[in-house]
Motif scaffolding. Structure first.
Motif, PDB file in Angstrom:
ATOM      1  N   THR A  72      -1.013  -1.613 -29.145  1.00 49.86           N
ATOM      2  CA  THR A  72      -1.666  -2.766 -29.557  1.00 49.86           C
ATOM      3  C   THR A  72      -2.837  -2.465 -30.676  1.00 49.86           C
ATOM      4  OG1 THR A  72      -1.744  -3.828 -27.359  1.00 49.86           O
ATOM      5  CG2 THR A  72      -3.201  -4.937 -28.986  1.00 49.86           C
TER       6      THR A  72
ATOM      7  N   VAL B 243       5.978  -5.148 -12.355  1.00 42.84           N
ATOM      8  CA  VAL B 243       5.083  -3.929 -12.234  1.00 42.84           C
ATOM      9  C   VAL B 243       3.741  -4.610 -11.658  1.00 42.84           C
ATOM     10  CG1 VAL B 243       4.398  -4.016 -14.495  1.00 42.84           C
ATOM     11  CG2 VAL B 243       3.905  -1.989 -13.163  1.00 42.84           C
ATOM     12  N   GLN B 244       3.296  -5.651 -12.001  1.00 43.71           N
ATOM     13  CA  GLN B 244       1.783  -6.424 -11.947  1.00 43.71           C
ATOM     14  C   GLN B 244       1.825  -6.555 -10.214  1.00 43.71           C
ATOM     15  OE1 GLN B 244      -0.134  -9.360 -14.223  1.00 43.71           O
ATOM     16  NE2 GLN B 244      -1.927  -8.070 -14.263  1.00 43.71           N
TER      17      GLN B 244
ATOM     18  N   HIS C 299      -4.155  -1.092 -12.882  1.00 45.24           N
ATOM     19  CA  HIS C 299      -3.597  -2.214 -13.191  1.00 45.24           C
ATOM     20  C   HIS C 299      -3.730  -2.622 -14.484  1.00 45.24           C
ATOM     21  CE1 HIS C 299      -0.922  -3.872 -10.103  1.00 45.24           C
ATOM     22  NE2 HIS C 299      -2.077  -3.976  -9.262  1.00 45.24           N
TER      23      HIS C 299
ATOM     24  N   PRO D 132     -10.560  -5.786 -23.009  1.00 46.00           N
ATOM     25  CA  PRO D 132      -9.731  -7.088 -23.376  1.00 46.00           C
ATOM     26  C   PRO D 132      -8.407  -6.733 -22.832  1.00 46.00           C
ATOM     27  CG  PRO D 132      -9.735  -5.295 -25.148  1.00 46.00           C
ATOM     28  CD  PRO D 132     -10.922  -5.119 -24.392  1.00 46.00           C
ATOM     29  N   GLN D 133      -7.964  -5.598 -22.414  1.00 50.50           N
ATOM     30  CA  GLN D 133      -6.766  -5.196 -21.814  1.00 50.50           C
ATOM     31  C   GLN D 133      -6.837  -4.830 -20.283  1.00 50.50           C
ATOM     32  OE1 GLN D 133      -5.080  -4.449 -26.027  1.00 50.50           O
ATOM     33  NE2 GLN D 133      -3.412  -4.078 -24.722  1.00 50.50           N
ATOM     34  N   GLY D 134      -7.998  -4.861 -19.619  1.00 49.18           N
ATOM     35  CA  GLY D 134      -8.282  -4.499 -18.368  1.00 49.18           C
ATOM     36  C   GLY D 134      -9.364  -3.272 -18.429  1.00 49.18           C
TER      37      GLY D 134
ATOM     38  N   ILE E 281      -9.415 -11.911 -15.540  1.00 49.88           N
ATOM     39  CA  ILE E 281      -8.454 -11.160 -14.650  1.00 49.88           C
ATOM     40  C   ILE E 281      -8.769 -11.510 -12.908  1.00 49.88           C
ATOM     41  CG2 ILE E 281      -9.092  -9.090 -14.760  1.00 49.88           C
ATOM     42  CD1 ILE E 281      -5.528  -9.818 -15.101  1.00 49.88           C
TER      43      ILE E 281
ATOM     44  N   PRO F  24       4.551  -9.226 -24.610  1.00 43.20           N
ATOM     45  CA  PRO F  24       3.247  -8.477 -24.842  1.00 43.20           C
ATOM     46  C   PRO F  24       3.385  -7.993 -26.262  1.00 43.20           C
ATOM     47  CG  PRO F  24       3.829  -7.323 -23.090  1.00 43.20           C
ATOM     48  CD  PRO F  24       5.223  -8.487 -23.212  1.00 43.20           C
TER      49      PRO F  24
ATOM     50  N   ASN G 163       8.510  -7.857 -20.099  1.00 40.35           N
ATOM     51  CA  ASN G 163       7.313  -7.620 -19.910  1.00 40.35           C
ATOM     52  C   ASN G 163       6.898  -6.626 -20.766  1.00 40.35           C
ATOM     53  OD1 ASN G 163       5.975  -8.923 -17.753  1.00 40.35           O
ATOM     54  ND2 ASN G 163       6.571  -7.585 -16.433  1.00 40.35           N
TER      55      ASN G 163
ATOM     56  N   ALA H 204       3.178 -10.780 -28.458  1.00 41.75           N
ATOM     57  CA  ALA H 204       1.638 -11.310 -28.357  1.00 41.75           C
ATOM     58  C   ALA H 204       0.640 -10.750 -29.092  1.00 41.75           C
ATOM     59  CB  ALA H 204       1.184 -11.334 -26.977  1.00 41.75           C
TER      60      ALA H 204
ATOM     61  N   PHE I  76      -9.021 -13.516 -25.903  1.00 41.65           N
ATOM     62  CA  PHE I  76      -7.522 -13.521 -25.825  1.00 41.65           C
ATOM     63  C   PHE I  76      -7.359 -13.825 -24.128  1.00 41.65           C
ATOM     64  CE2 PHE I  76      -3.525 -11.362 -27.339  1.00 41.65           C
ATOM     65  CZ  PHE I  76      -2.715 -12.081 -26.579  1.00 41.65           C
ATOM     66  N   PHE I  77      -7.385 -12.959 -23.433  1.00 42.78           N
ATOM     67  CA  PHE I  77      -7.387 -13.178 -21.823  1.00 42.78           C
ATOM     68  C   PHE I  77      -8.678 -13.219 -21.453  1.00 42.78           C
ATOM     69  CE2 PHE I  77      -3.371 -11.786 -19.193  1.00 42.78           C
ATOM     70  CZ  PHE I  77      -2.665 -11.666 -20.561  1.00 42.78           C
TER      71      PHE I  77
ATOM     72  N   HIS J 264       3.704   0.736  -7.074  1.00 40.84           N
ATOM     73  CA  HIS J 264       3.162   0.423  -8.434  1.00 40.84           C
ATOM     74  C   HIS J 264       3.106   1.676  -9.296  1.00 40.84           C
ATOM     75  CE1 HIS J 264      -0.247   0.187 -10.924  1.00 40.84           C
ATOM     76  NE2 HIS J 264       0.203  -1.059 -11.562  1.00 40.84           N
TER      77      HIS J 264
HETATM   78  C1  HEM Z   1      -1.315  -8.257 -27.091  1.00 46.31           C
HETATM   79  C2  HEM Z   1      -2.387  -7.557 -26.569  1.00 46.31           C
HETATM   80  C3  HEM Z   1      -2.450  -7.571 -25.113  1.00 46.31           C
HETATM   81  C4  HEM Z   1      -3.066  -7.867 -24.236  1.00 46.31           C
HETATM   82  C5  HEM Z   1      -4.618  -8.772 -24.656  1.00 46.31           C
HETATM   83  C6  HEM Z   1      -3.102  -7.381 -22.848  1.00 46.31           C
HETATM   84  C7  HEM Z   1      -3.687  -7.649 -21.966  1.00 46.31           C
HETATM   85  C8  HEM Z   1      -3.423  -7.212 -20.519  1.00 46.31           C
HETATM   86  C9  HEM Z   1      -4.237  -7.546 -19.392  1.00 46.31           C
HETATM   87  C10 HEM Z   1      -5.667  -8.467 -19.382  1.00 46.31           C
HETATM   88  C11 HEM Z   1      -3.612  -7.106 -18.446  1.00 46.31           C
HETATM   89  C12 HEM Z   1      -3.934  -7.062 -16.883  1.00 46.31           C
HETATM   90  C13 HEM Z   1      -4.750  -6.064 -16.464  1.00 46.31           C
HETATM   91  C14 HEM Z   1      -5.108  -6.089 -14.791  1.00 46.31           C
HETATM   92  O1  HEM Z   1      -4.090  -6.838 -14.203  1.00 46.31           O
HETATM   93  O2  HEM Z   1      -6.178  -5.748 -14.480  1.00 46.31           O
HETATM   94  C15 HEM Z   1      -2.277  -6.454 -18.803  1.00 46.31           C
HETATM   95  C16 HEM Z   1      -1.302  -5.969 -18.141  1.00 46.31           C
HETATM   96  C17 HEM Z   1      -0.207  -5.407 -18.707  1.00 46.31           C
HETATM   97  N1  HEM Z   1       0.323  -5.335 -19.886  1.00 46.31           N
HETATM   98 FE1  HEM Z   1      -0.758  -6.029 -21.637  1.00 46.31          FE
HETATM   99  N2  HEM Z   1      -1.760  -6.610 -23.125  1.00 46.31           N
HETATM  100  C18 HEM Z   1      -1.470  -6.579 -24.415  1.00 46.31           C
HETATM  101  C19 HEM Z   1      -0.522  -6.012 -24.875  1.00 46.31           C
HETATM  102  C20 HEM Z   1       0.348  -5.370 -24.095  1.00 46.31           C
HETATM  103  C21 HEM Z   1       1.595  -4.405 -24.746  1.00 46.31           C
HETATM  104  C22 HEM Z   1       2.034  -4.400 -26.021  1.00 46.31           C
HETATM  105  C23 HEM Z   1       2.285  -4.069 -23.516  1.00 46.31           C
HETATM  106  C24 HEM Z   1       3.753  -3.343 -23.485  1.00 46.31           C
HETATM  107  C25 HEM Z   1       4.467  -3.299 -24.613  1.00 46.31           C
HETATM  108  C26 HEM Z   1       1.803  -4.622 -22.468  1.00 46.31           C
HETATM  109  C27 HEM Z   1       2.216  -4.677 -21.239  1.00 46.31           C
HETATM  110  C28 HEM Z   1       1.470  -4.805 -19.769  1.00 46.31           C
HETATM  111  C29 HEM Z   1       2.070  -4.534 -18.590  1.00 46.31           C
HETATM  112  C30 HEM Z   1       3.482  -4.023 -18.240  1.00 46.31           C
HETATM  113  C31 HEM Z   1       0.871  -5.034 -17.626  1.00 46.31           C
HETATM  114  C32 HEM Z   1       1.025  -4.882 -16.213  1.00 46.31           C
HETATM  115  C33 HEM Z   1       0.512  -3.602 -15.790  1.00 46.31           C
HETATM  116  C34 HEM Z   1       0.099  -3.536 -14.408  1.00 46.31           C
HETATM  117  O3  HEM Z   1      -0.132  -4.370 -13.441  1.00 46.31           O
HETATM  118  O4  HEM Z   1       0.124  -2.417 -13.902  1.00 46.31           O
HETATM  119  N3  HEM Z   1       0.548  -5.355 -22.813  1.00 46.31           N
HETATM  120  N4  HEM Z   1      -2.241  -6.584 -20.228  1.00 46.31           N
END
Ligand code: HEM
Length: 414
Positions: free
Chosen positions: A370, A87-88, A362, A352-354, A294, A245, A241, A248, A290-291, A95
């Motif tokens: 989380t 997906v990313q 994204h 922290p997650q965007g 980006i 996470p 994917n 994580a 964490f991250f 997307h």
């Molecule tokens: C553990 C804590 C987590 C952190 C710190 C985190 C952080 C991030 C960050 C920084 C991005 C990138 C945003 C961007 O590209 O602008 C991201 C994307 C993503 N995360 Fe997380 N995430 C976490 C948990 C999760 C969980 C629990 C899931 C799913 C069960 C997940 C699934 C995804 C997916 C699929 C993307 C890609 C989204 C896209 O490109 O549209 N993440 N995450």
């Protein structure tokens, strides 16, 4: 003149890769301070781009569909954290379509189910380790792997959960490593991908029965935006994917205990007030590293700070610096969950997650999951199922991704 009125500055070094490796999470923060700006040009990993932070920078980075994630992270990292076809790596209608699958799998009822599974798995692991002292990071990886597998609909006994927990955690742990550590993690990832591909094939062939609401069923049945079934290897990548996470989140469980241990008053508050757990989880996500950043590549031209950005240009948004930006957060270096009582919810401040909107951009689709798991664990931990023995609690900001030195050892009560 405020920082955000200034033109884009320039790093004094011809290449900032070494500075980034030396300073870790504080690389951007130090440059922003020294250059008295919130955006500057730098070369990182051999590629030039603008490094930026803050609400204004996040709004530009996440708004208007301006950036793709093409070349957003080095290939060695990409192969651990995302992969071709995931997906990313998609943009536009492709997307949006794939992202809607993630948003459905991680909606409120599914997050509630995830938390219920976590409760069950935590109770089991607690009993398994009663009377022992164990690193919470490792125990958390195992509990979350079992939680994710049960929640996603993977039948028990079809995979060695300890081995998978190690593989999934290694993908995140080794993401910033270069050389052998990264290669080993990549080899382990390939084995995990092969397992996920078999799983998808078995679900599709009807050898494995899973309920219609489960994530494995959803991914196995998913098509692309032209309604063609997802190739097996792409479906496998998306399984990882989802699982990786969730595992994580173990880092945030560790940080939640670190915060509770260093701010003991919060233990009582978490016990008394269920609402406080959500604010506490958000402060854990804001405060702890964490991250770090980006990165994105410009898709369509735009102007910002008297600069014309053209397709192919690169920008790096400093997530850690934005989460500690004093223009947004009062006393950003203090752990103060109560700050979220008055927070306006601006999507480009707590990142922290965007930033921006998850459904259309994204931004991470797993944020609700989380927050819910971190909050749930914080409440469980507040009821003292374990003690935190004497240990090295320091967290080095030079090491990405960060963890306390002793991986947060806990002494489980009998
Ligand atoms: C553990 C804590 C987590 C952190 C710190 C985190 C952080 C991030 C960050 C920084 C991005 C990138 C945003 C961007 O590209 O602008 C991201 C994307 C993503 N995360 Fe997380 N995430 C976490 C948990 C999760 C969980 C629990 C899931 C799913 C069960 C997940 C699934 C995804 C997916 C699929 C993307 C890609 C989204 C896209 O490109 O549209 N993440 N995450």
């Amino acid at each position: 003149m405020s920082e955000s009125d200034r033109a884009i500055g320039r790093s004094p070094a011809p290449d900032d890769t070494i500075a980034f490796l030396r300073s870790g999470y504080l690389y951007g923060t130090r440059r922003f301070r020294d250059l008295a700006t919130d955006a500057y040009d730098a070369r990182l990993g051999g590629i030039g781009g603008v490094v930026m932070y803050g609400r204004d920078a996040a709004s530009v980075f996440y708004g208007g569909d301006r950036f793709s994630r093409e070349r957003a992270i080095p290939t060695s990292v990409q192969h651990l954290l995302q992969d071709e076809g995931s997906v990313q790596t998609l943009e536009g209608p492709a997307h949006e379509h794939r992202k809607s699958m993630f948003m459905r799998m991680l909606d409120e009822p599914n997050v509630d189910r995830l938390v219920d599974e976590f409760d069950r798995e935590w109770a089991k692991v607690r009993a398994e380790h009663a009377g022992q002292t164990v690193p919470l990071y490792d125990v958390g990886n195992l509990v979350l792997t079992r939680t994710a597998l049960a929640w996603a609909g993977v039948p028990a006994g079809t995979v060695d959960d300890r081995e998978l927990a190690g593989r999934l955690a290694a993908m995140v742990d080794a993401a910033s490593a270069v050389g052998p550590v990264n290669w080993i993690a990549r080899a382990r990832r390939r084995r995990a991908e092969a397992w996920a591909a078999h799983l998808i094939a078995d679900v599709r062939a009807g050898h494995i029965e899973t309920a219609s609401h489960t994530a494995i069923r959803t991914i196995a049945d998913a098509g692309d935006h032209h309604d063609a079934p997802l190739p097996e290897e792409v479906a496998a990548v998306e399984v990882l994917n989802l699982l990786r996470p969730i595992v994580a989140i173990s880092r945030f469980l560790v940080f939640a205990v670190h915060a509770m241990h260093t701010h003991p008053a919060w233990r009582a508050r978490l016990d008394d007030d269920p609402e406080a757990a959500g604010r506490f989880a958000n402060e854990v996500r804001r405060f702890y590293p964490f991250f770090p950043v980006i990165s994105g590549t410009v898709r369509r031209s735009f102007e910002w700070r008297e600069r014309r950005f053209e397709p192919g240009d690169r920008a790096i948004l400093d997530l850690y610096a934005t989460n500690h930006d004093r223009r947004i957060w009062e006393e950003p270096r203090r752990f103060l969950p109560e700050r979220f009582e008055a927070w306006d919810g601006d999507p480009n401040t707590l990142v922290p997650q965007g930033g921006g909107a998850a459904a259309t951009g994204h931004r991470c689709p797993g944020e609700a999951a989380t927050i819910a798991l971190t909050a749930r664990f914080a409440r469980l931990a507040a009821s003292r199922p374990f003690e935190v023995p004497e240990q090295d609690l320091r967290i080095s900001l030079r090491h990405i991704p960060a963890l306390p030195m002793d991986r947060m050892r806990i002494a489980m009560r009998k």
